[in-house]
Scaffold this motif. Structure first.
Motif, mmCIF file in Angstrom:
data_model
loop_
_atom_site.group_PDB
_atom_site.id
_atom_site.type_symbol
_atom_site.label_atom_id
_atom_site.label_comp_id
_atom_site.label_asym_id
_atom_site.label_seq_id
_atom_site.Cartn_x
_atom_site.Cartn_y
_atom_site.Cartn_z
ATOM 1 N N GLN A 163 -3.501 -6.678 49.983
ATOM 2 C CA GLN A 163 -2.735 -5.650 50.680
ATOM 3 C C GLN A 163 -1.358 -5.421 50.065
ATOM 4 O OE1 GLN A 163 -2.817 -7.219 54.681
ATOM 5 N NE2 GLN A 163 -4.773 -6.222 55.174
ATOM 6 N N LYS A 164 -0.999 -6.176 49.071
ATOM 7 C CA LYS A 164 0.305 -6.035 48.400
ATOM 8 C C LYS A 164 0.164 -5.308 47.062
ATOM 9 C CE LYS A 164 3.680 -7.643 49.518
ATOM 10 N NZ LYS A 164 4.809 -7.074 50.313
ATOM 11 N N GLY A 165 -0.586 -4.203 47.053
ATOM 12 C CA GLY A 165 -0.645 -3.383 45.846
ATOM 13 C C GLY A 165 -1.961 -3.420 45.100
ATOM 14 N N TYR A 166 -3.066 -3.816 45.760
ATOM 15 C CA TYR A 166 -4.371 -3.848 45.099
ATOM 16 C C TYR A 166 -5.396 -3.117 45.969
ATOM 17 C CZ TYR A 166 -2.223 -7.415 42.153
ATOM 18 O OH TYR A 166 -1.387 -8.088 41.288
ATOM 19 N N PRO A 167 -5.268 -1.817 46.102
ATOM 20 C CA PRO A 167 -6.192 -1.066 46.960
ATOM 21 C C PRO A 167 -7.647 -1.134 46.488
ATOM 22 C CG PRO A 167 -4.833 0.428 45.666
ATOM 23 C CD PRO A 167 -4.267 -0.939 45.482
ATOM 24 N N ALA A 168 -7.868 -1.208 45.163
ATOM 25 C CA ALA A 168 -9.231 -1.243 44.656
ATOM 26 C C ALA A 168 -9.942 -2.540 45.007
ATOM 27 C CB ALA A 168 -9.222 -1.054 43.138
ATOM 28 N N LEU A 169 -9.202 -3.535 45.465
ATOM 29 C CA LEU A 169 -9.783 -4.841 45.781
ATOM 30 C C LEU A 169 -10.112 -4.975 47.264
ATOM 31 C CD1 LEU A 169 -10.421 -7.444 44.166
ATOM 32 C CD2 LEU A 169 -8.163 -8.293 44.791
ATOM 33 N N GLU A 170 -9.924 -3.915 48.027
ATOM 34 C CA GLU A 170 -10.110 -4.010 49.484
ATOM 35 C C GLU A 170 -11.542 -4.363 49.854
ATOM 36 O OE1 GLU A 170 -9.365 -1.354 53.553
ATOM 37 O OE2 GLU A 170 -8.918 -0.516 51.562
ATOM 38 N N THR A 171 -12.515 -3.732 49.226
ATOM 39 C CA THR A 171 -13.921 -4.000 49.554
ATOM 40 C C THR A 171 -14.288 -5.448 49.257
ATOM 41 O OG1 THR A 171 -14.505 -1.693 49.084
ATOM 42 C CG2 THR A 171 -16.300 -3.312 49.089
ATOM 43 N N THR A 172 -13.875 -5.930 48.101
ATOM 44 C CA THR A 172 -14.174 -7.326 47.740
ATOM 45 C C THR A 172 -13.512 -8.289 48.700
ATOM 46 O OG1 THR A 172 -14.351 -6.718 45.398
ATOM 47 C CG2 THR A 172 -14.003 -9.039 45.907
ATOM 48 N N ALA A 173 -12.270 -8.010 49.105
ATOM 49 C CA ALA A 173 -11.560 -8.898 50.025
ATOM 50 C C ALA A 173 -12.258 -8.950 51.377
ATOM 51 C CB ALA A 173 -10.116 -8.439 50.187
ATOM 52 N N ASN A 174 -12.739 -7.809 51.847
ATOM 53 C CA ASN A 174 -13.465 -7.783 53.123
ATOM 54 C C ASN A 174 -14.785 -8.541 53.019
ATOM 55 O OD1 ASN A 174 -11.462 -6.263 54.371
ATOM 56 N ND2 ASN A 174 -12.411 -4.301 53.818
ATOM 57 N N GLU A 175 -15.482 -8.372 51.894
ATOM 58 C CA GLU A 175 -16.759 -9.077 51.705
ATOM 59 C C GLU A 175 -16.548 -10.591 51.664
ATOM 60 O OE1 GLU A 175 -18.343 -7.451 48.141
ATOM 61 O OE2 GLU A 175 -19.166 -5.646 49.112
ATOM 62 N N LEU A 176 -15.468 -11.017 51.057
ATOM 63 C CA LEU A 176 -15.178 -12.448 50.999
ATOM 64 C C LEU A 176 -14.953 -13.018 52.393
ATOM 65 C CD1 LEU A 176 -12.866 -12.691 47.851
ATOM 66 C CD2 LEU A 176 -15.069 -13.827 48.178
ATOM 67 N N GLN A 177 -14.270 -12.292 53.241
ATOM 68 C CA GLN A 177 -14.048 -12.775 54.599
ATOM 69 C C GLN A 177 -15.363 -12.861 55.374
ATOM 70 O OE1 GLN A 177 -10.754 -10.073 55.875
ATOM 71 N NE2 GLN A 177 -9.586 -11.968 56.132
ATOM 72 N N SER A 201 -18.083 -16.742 43.079
ATOM 73 C CA SER A 201 -18.114 -15.728 42.017
ATOM 74 C C SER A 201 -17.256 -14.529 42.401
ATOM 75 C CB SER A 201 -19.556 -15.299 41.762
ATOM 76 O OG SER A 201 -20.326 -16.391 41.295
ATOM 77 N N LYS A 202 -17.362 -14.056 43.655
ATOM 78 C CA LYS A 202 -16.548 -12.931 44.103
ATOM 79 C C LYS A 202 -15.062 -13.321 44.140
ATOM 80 C CE LYS A 202 -19.798 -10.177 46.820
ATOM 81 N NZ LYS A 202 -19.497 -8.918 46.084
ATOM 82 N N ALA A 203 -14.784 -14.549 44.559
ATOM 83 C CA ALA A 203 -13.404 -14.998 44.608
ATOM 84 C C ALA A 203 -12.804 -15.071 43.211
ATOM 85 C CB ALA A 203 -13.319 -16.356 45.294
ATOM 86 N N ALA A 204 -13.592 -15.527 42.226
ATOM 87 C CA ALA A 204 -13.100 -15.593 40.846
ATOM 88 C C ALA A 204 -12.789 -14.198 40.315
ATOM 89 C CB ALA A 204 -14.127 -16.284 39.964
ATOM 90 N N ALA A 205 -13.646 -13.225 40.657
ATOM 91 C CA ALA A 205 -13.393 -11.849 40.232
ATOM 92 C C ALA A 205 -12.123 -11.302 40.900
ATOM 93 C CB ALA A 205 -14.593 -10.967 40.574
ATOM 94 N N ALA A 206 -11.926 -11.653 42.166
ATOM 95 C CA ALA A 206 -10.715 -11.204 42.859
ATOM 96 C C ALA A 206 -9.469 -11.823 42.239
ATOM 97 C CB ALA A 206 -10.812 -11.547 44.338
ATOM 98 N N VAL A 207 -9.544 -13.093 41.877
ATOM 99 C CA VAL A 207 -8.403 -13.765 41.260
ATOM 100 C C VAL A 207 -8.058 -13.116 39.922
ATOM 101 C CG1 VAL A 207 -7.679 -15.921 40.166
ATOM 102 C CG2 VAL A 207 -8.700 -15.971 42.440
#
Length: 216
Positions: A163-177, A201-207
């Motif tokens: 939420q601090k400047g990565y809008p394209a990562l919103e879907t992945t962040a929701n899926e991780l939760q 694997s999803k967390a590594a991509a988010a990182v």
């Protein structure tokens, strides 16, 4: 005619015998008077006694392999941040390995905590999620670590960072939760191993995305 009584003169002892006897007498006198008195001889010092070890310092010998396990645990506690590539390799590894999920969560935690100290991530919400993660992963070095709280906390921190400047990562962040809420916290069955690997694997991509500068 008168008889003349002639007596033989007694021979006197040899003077050398007297000299020898006098020398012996002097030698004996000198021995008794000049010999050292045993009471005057210094007493040799007694050997210093070794200090007794206090009772509370006696410890049992460690079991075989215990030192190695303690060293590994200490190293895990001081795990340095890893690169996104190393985290991705761990996620893509053998999910059936006994230490797969614990090690993956440990590496993910170290990387996320390091990212949270970045200047653009210094936010009260991120700080709170970071503290939740460090608290949830304190049991990772125990014999039976609790993995699920760590997965949930890691997903929460990724969501706060997103939420601090990565809008394209919103879907992945929701899926991780969502994935974290479904995990059992174990890595025993093939289904559990597959779920853990999917999350890591999803967390590594988010990182990897979070390691890049944010979109302003």
């Amino acid at each position: 005619m008168a008889e003349i009584n002639i007596q033989r003169k007694k021979s006197s002892p040899s003077p050398w015998i007297l000299v020898v006897l006098a020398a012996l007498a002097l030698a004996l006198g000198a021995y008794f008077f000049l010999r050292p008195d045993p009471s005057d001889e210094p007493t040799p010092p007694a050997p210093a006694a070794l200090p007794a070890a206090p009772g509370d310092t006696l410890v049992a010998a460690p079991a075989p392999g215990a030192a190695a396990e303690e060293s590994m645990a200490a190293a895990d506690l001081e795990q340095a941040p890893v690169t996104p590539e190393e985290l991705a390799r761990q996620a893509a590894g053998n999910a059936a390995a006994p230490d797969y999920a614990r090690r993956g969560l440990q590496m993910l935690t170290a990387t996320l905590v390091d990212l949270a100290d970045r200047s653009d991530f210094r936010d009260p919400a991120i700080r709170e999620q970071r503290d939740n993660l460090t608290s949830a992963t304190t049991s990772l070095n125990e014999a039976t670590p609790r993995l699920r709280p760590g997965f949930v906390a890691a997903a929460g921190l990724i969501r706060a960072m997103q939420q601090k400047g990565y809008p394209a990562l919103e879907t992945t962040a929701n899926e991780l939760q969502q994935l974290a809420a479904q995990l059992s916290g174990r890595n025993s069955t093939p289904a559990e191993q597959q779920q853990n690997q999917q999350f890591l694997s999803k967390a590594a991509a988010a990182v990897r995305t979070l390691s890049e500068p944010p979109v302003l």
